[in-house]
Design a protein around this motif. Structure first.
Motif, PDB file in Angstrom:
ATOM      1  N   ILE A 194       0.834  -1.197   0.000  1.00 17.44           N
ATOM      2  CA  ILE A 194       0.000   0.000   0.000  1.00 17.44           C
ATOM      3  C   ILE A 194       0.871   1.250   0.000  1.00 17.44           C
ATOM      4  N   MET A 195       0.447   2.228  -0.759  1.00 13.99           N
ATOM      5  CA  MET A 195       1.095   3.523  -0.766  1.00 13.99           C
ATOM      6  C   MET A 195      -0.012   4.568  -0.649  1.00 13.99           C
ATOM      7  N   VAL A 196       0.150   5.481   0.296  1.00 15.68           N
ATOM      8  CA  VAL A 196      -0.824   6.541   0.507  1.00 15.68           C
ATOM      9  C   VAL A 196      -0.184   7.855   0.087  1.00 15.68           C
ATOM     10  N   LEU A 197      -0.779   8.494  -0.896  1.00 19.37           N
ATOM     11  CA  LEU A 197      -0.316   9.798  -1.369  1.00 19.37           C
ATOM     12  C   LEU A 197      -1.106  10.861  -0.615  1.00 19.37           C
ATOM     13  N   ASN A 198      -0.434  11.540   0.304  1.00 19.13           N
ATOM     14  CA  ASN A 198      -1.137  12.477   1.171  1.00 19.13           C
ATOM     15  C   ASN A 198      -0.432  13.828   1.268  1.00 19.13           C
ATOM     16  N   ALA A 199       0.730  13.976   0.684  1.00 21.70           N
ATOM     17  CA  ALA A 199       1.480  15.228   0.803  1.00 21.70           C
ATOM     18  C   ALA A 199       0.889  16.281  -0.134  1.00 21.70           C
ATOM     19  N   GLY A 228      -4.839   7.896  -3.062  1.00 28.26           N
ATOM     20  CA  GLY A 228      -4.539   9.321  -3.164  1.00 28.26           C
ATOM     21  C   GLY A 228      -5.577  10.123  -2.408  1.00 28.26           C
ATOM     22  N   LEU A 229      -5.144  10.862  -1.414  1.00 30.22           N
ATOM     23  CA  LEU A 229      -6.051  11.688  -0.629  1.00 30.22           C
ATOM     24  C   LEU A 229      -6.082  13.099  -1.201  1.00 30.22           C
ATOM     25  N   THR A 230      -7.217  13.708  -1.114  1.00 36.86           N
ATOM     26  CA  THR A 230      -7.383  15.067  -1.598  1.00 36.86           C
ATOM     27  C   THR A 230      -8.399  15.770  -0.710  1.00 36.86           C
ATOM     28  N   SER A 231      -8.779  16.938  -1.096  1.00 34.18           N
ATOM     29  CA  SER A 231      -9.769  17.687  -0.318  1.00 34.18           C
ATOM     30  C   SER A 231     -11.039  17.850  -1.148  1.00 34.18           C
ATOM     31  N   SER A 232     -12.004  18.519  -0.576  1.00 32.65           N
ATOM     32  CA  SER A 232     -13.275  18.733  -1.270  1.00 32.65           C
ATOM     33  C   SER A 232     -13.218  19.902  -2.246  1.00 32.65           C
ATOM     34  N   LYS A 238     -15.967  21.473  -4.827  1.00 30.22           N
ATOM     35  CA  LYS A 238     -16.649  22.623  -4.236  1.00 30.22           C
ATOM     36  C   LYS A 238     -15.653  23.786  -4.182  1.00 30.22           C
ATOM     37  N   PRO A 239     -15.468  24.480  -5.294  1.00 27.71           N
ATOM     38  CA  PRO A 239     -14.467  25.560  -5.345  1.00 27.71           C
ATOM     39  C   PRO A 239     -14.699  26.625  -4.280  1.00 27.71           C
TER      40      PRO A 239
END
Length: 120
Positions: free
Chosen positions: A50-55, A104-108, A112-113
């Protein structure tokens, strides 16, 4: 964590909880560092499950015409280029895993600009 001391604190907490960890402080905006990290980890373990891209970084909130070009380069390098470099560096190990996953983590913000978040 964004500092070596903060990484060391996380590592200590993992050890205190009975786990094991290896920290590798590096600057993700230096893609050569990412390649070296991938090579070093590949020498230690044959596969990666597993690799989590969070930076990521937000950058200064401002109107698009006021975005600082140097800061924009740094944000794009960390938020986009570094993620691609991480995938490339660890792809051989991921392919050796029977059930590899990349998260890959991201935001909303993408859905939702928000005003003044144009750089992000």
């Amino acid at each position: 964590a964004r500092t070596a001391s903060a990484l060391e604190a996380v590592e200590s907490a993992i050890f205190e909880a009975g786990g094991s960890a290896t920290i590798a402080p590096l600057n993700l905006t230096e893609t050569d560092s990412i390649a070296r990290l991938g090579a070093a980890i590949g020498e230690r373990w044959p596969a990666l499950d597993i690799m989590v891209l969070n930076a990521a970084m937000l950058g200064q909130l401002s109107a698009v015409p006021a975005i600082d070009v140097k800061e924009m380069a740094q944000v794009l390098t960390l938020n986009i280029s570094a993620q691609a470099a991480l995938i490339a560096a660890f792809d051989p190990m991921l392919r050796k895993s029977k059930r590899a996953r990349v998260i890959g983590l991201t935001s909303s913000v993408a859905r939702k600009p928000r005003a003044y978040w144009g750089l992000y």
